[in-house]
Design an enzyme around this catalytic site. Sequence first.
Site, short mmCIF file in Angstrom:
data_model
loop_
_atom_site.label_atom_id
_atom_site.label_comp_id
_atom_site.label_asym_id
_atom_site.label_seq_id
_atom_site.Cartn_x
_atom_site.Cartn_y
_atom_site.Cartn_z
N GLY A 16 0.82 -1.22 0.00
CA GLY A 16 0.00 0.00 0.00
C GLY A 16 0.84 1.26 0.00
O GLY A 16 0.50 2.24 0.66
N ALA A 17 1.94 1.26 -0.74
CA ALA A 17 2.90 2.37 -0.67
C ALA A 17 2.79 3.34 -1.84
O ALA A 17 3.70 4.15 -2.06
CB ALA A 17 4.33 1.82 -0.60
N SER A 18 1.69 3.31 -2.58
CA SER A 18 1.56 4.25 -3.69
C SER A 18 1.18 5.65 -3.21
O SER A 18 1.34 6.63 -3.93
CB SER A 18 0.52 3.75 -4.70
N ILE A 21 0.55 6.91 4.21
CA ILE A 21 1.54 6.51 5.21
C ILE A 21 2.57 5.56 4.61
O ILE A 21 3.78 5.68 4.87
CB ILE A 21 0.83 5.86 6.41
N GLY A 22 2.11 4.61 3.79
CA GLY A 22 3.04 3.66 3.19
C GLY A 22 4.10 4.35 2.36
O GLY A 22 5.29 4.01 2.44
N LYS A 41 -1.79 -1.78 -5.60
CA LYS A 41 -2.65 -2.06 -6.76
C LYS A 41 -2.71 -0.93 -7.77
O LYS A 41 -3.07 -1.14 -8.92
CB LYS A 41 -4.08 -2.35 -6.27
N ASP A 73 -2.03 -7.21 -5.64
CA ASP A 73 -3.22 -7.32 -4.81
C ASP A 73 -2.85 -8.28 -3.69
O ASP A 73 -2.61 -9.47 -3.93
CB ASP A 73 -4.38 -7.86 -5.63
N TYR A 171 -14.85 -4.32 10.80
CA TYR A 171 -13.57 -3.62 10.61
C TYR A 171 -12.61 -3.92 11.75
O TYR A 171 -11.41 -4.17 11.53
CB TYR A 171 -13.79 -2.11 10.50
#
Length: 525
Positions: A16-18, A21-22, A41, A73, A171
């Site tokens: 999730g680094a796009s 925080i990532g 993704k 993914d 969640y």
Amino acid sequence: MLNVGKLAGYTLFVTGASRGIGKEIALKAARDGANVVIAAKTAEPHPKLPGTIYTAAEEIVKAGGKCLPCVVDVRSEEAVQGAVDQAVKEFGGIDIVVNNASAISLTGTLQTPMKVYDLMNQINTRGTYLCSRVCLPHLIKSKQAGRDPHILNISPPLNMNPIWFKGHTAYTIAKYGMSMCVLGMADELRDEGIAVNALWPRTAIHTAAMDMIGGDDIAGQCRKPSIMSDAAYAILIKGANSGTGQFLIDDDVLKKEGITNFDQYAIDPGRNLIPDFFLDSAEEAYENSLKERGGKSNTETGGSVQSVFDRISDSLNSDLVNNVGGVYKFVLSEPDEIWILDLKNGEGSINQCDGDADVTMTVKGQDFSSMFKGDLNATQAFMQGKLKIEGNMGLAMKLEKVMKAAQSGSSTSRGGVSNTMQKVEKMINSNLVKEVGAVYQFVLKGNYGGKWVIDLKNGDGSLKKGSSDEPDVTMELASEDFVKMFTGELNSTQAFMQGKLKINGNMGLAMKLEKVIKSLTSAKL
């Protein structure tokens, strides 16, 4: 926190680094000269959220690191295995895994279909477990090569207080799954010399996704993502020496590094920050706010429900409708009432009735009043179970705009536009109509503006909210100046000369309004 170069040559696998925080954690490592594998993704630009794995890769290279962007993914074992294989081929191994990818839906059990439940659990819990498992053989080799391997999950402490479950059980299960990976793997991998820890923010963190959910106004109540990247960096450069199996909070980590000025991380220093979920400090913040107000109850500080809706009525205008675009239903208890706030159509409206809505909020009357006065943070109320929300969560967060407008409206001289208009209406009579003979259109600007018509020409006179087809005089001014003018604090002639009051139409009739104001103020409006 300054970079010290300890991650130079290390390879980080960050999910999730796009963006968000990532990406900030990846950039922080890149400034040391690290290799970064972006596993996310977003290969094509999102219509509302900026950034792709390729634009993030460009930033990482500019920051001084090397980067391998991979379309991944995290629900797919094949995709994760493929990205890890590419990383090992490109950089020779993997030293650090940052499990940041996550999905969220803050909805109750009936409002959470199994498709959404599965999505959150597959990305949060399964994705974290999968990425850690596939990278593990390479982390073991990293330790054997004399490095400090680490798994860092962006997940909360395992707080079993029911308030963190009852509004969004699905969640919480998914997010706590990430934290349970920390609890189990830390002990499992202790003898291997691999540290496994969790990091969680004390407050809401400002990201593009947060803007999309809550609007621009939410930013000032958040900290920057850099507080999380600095805290992550402080943990990772110490490796297993920093401990394992810990559930760490960003500002606690940085305090131990000697950082005391946290205004540097605030979007708007000095403003109250939204506390993040799953922390007891969120409850403590509310209790402290009560103490600071001298222990006054919500009823004492918030005022009556009716007075709050009067202030909201003052705030309605087309700009607010354009900015919000939703219909809200408030189901109140103590007193038992239902109100509909329409911020979707025309210039907005508010009515005590039932009906369809985009968002339904269930809350006690005293808590509702305190929320709209600013004594109770709506996010805190939601997390503490005082406020139940059903429907569009993005629109629910936009209600902050309405609260700000109502709060600013409540400070207007002599009780706001609505109260002033009510008092003006009581003074209108046939004698005043004979003396004046004009229809006045007021266009009030500001957060709590709107259009009002004072008819001193027909019958016994009248006052209404809205527009006149044929006004004799149109006056445009700030709402606050209108109230001051009709309470004698601001002379209308001075207001006109200073540019505070714009007049179109019959100037003679406009000047007659001064007589009306004087008669009203002499009657102690």
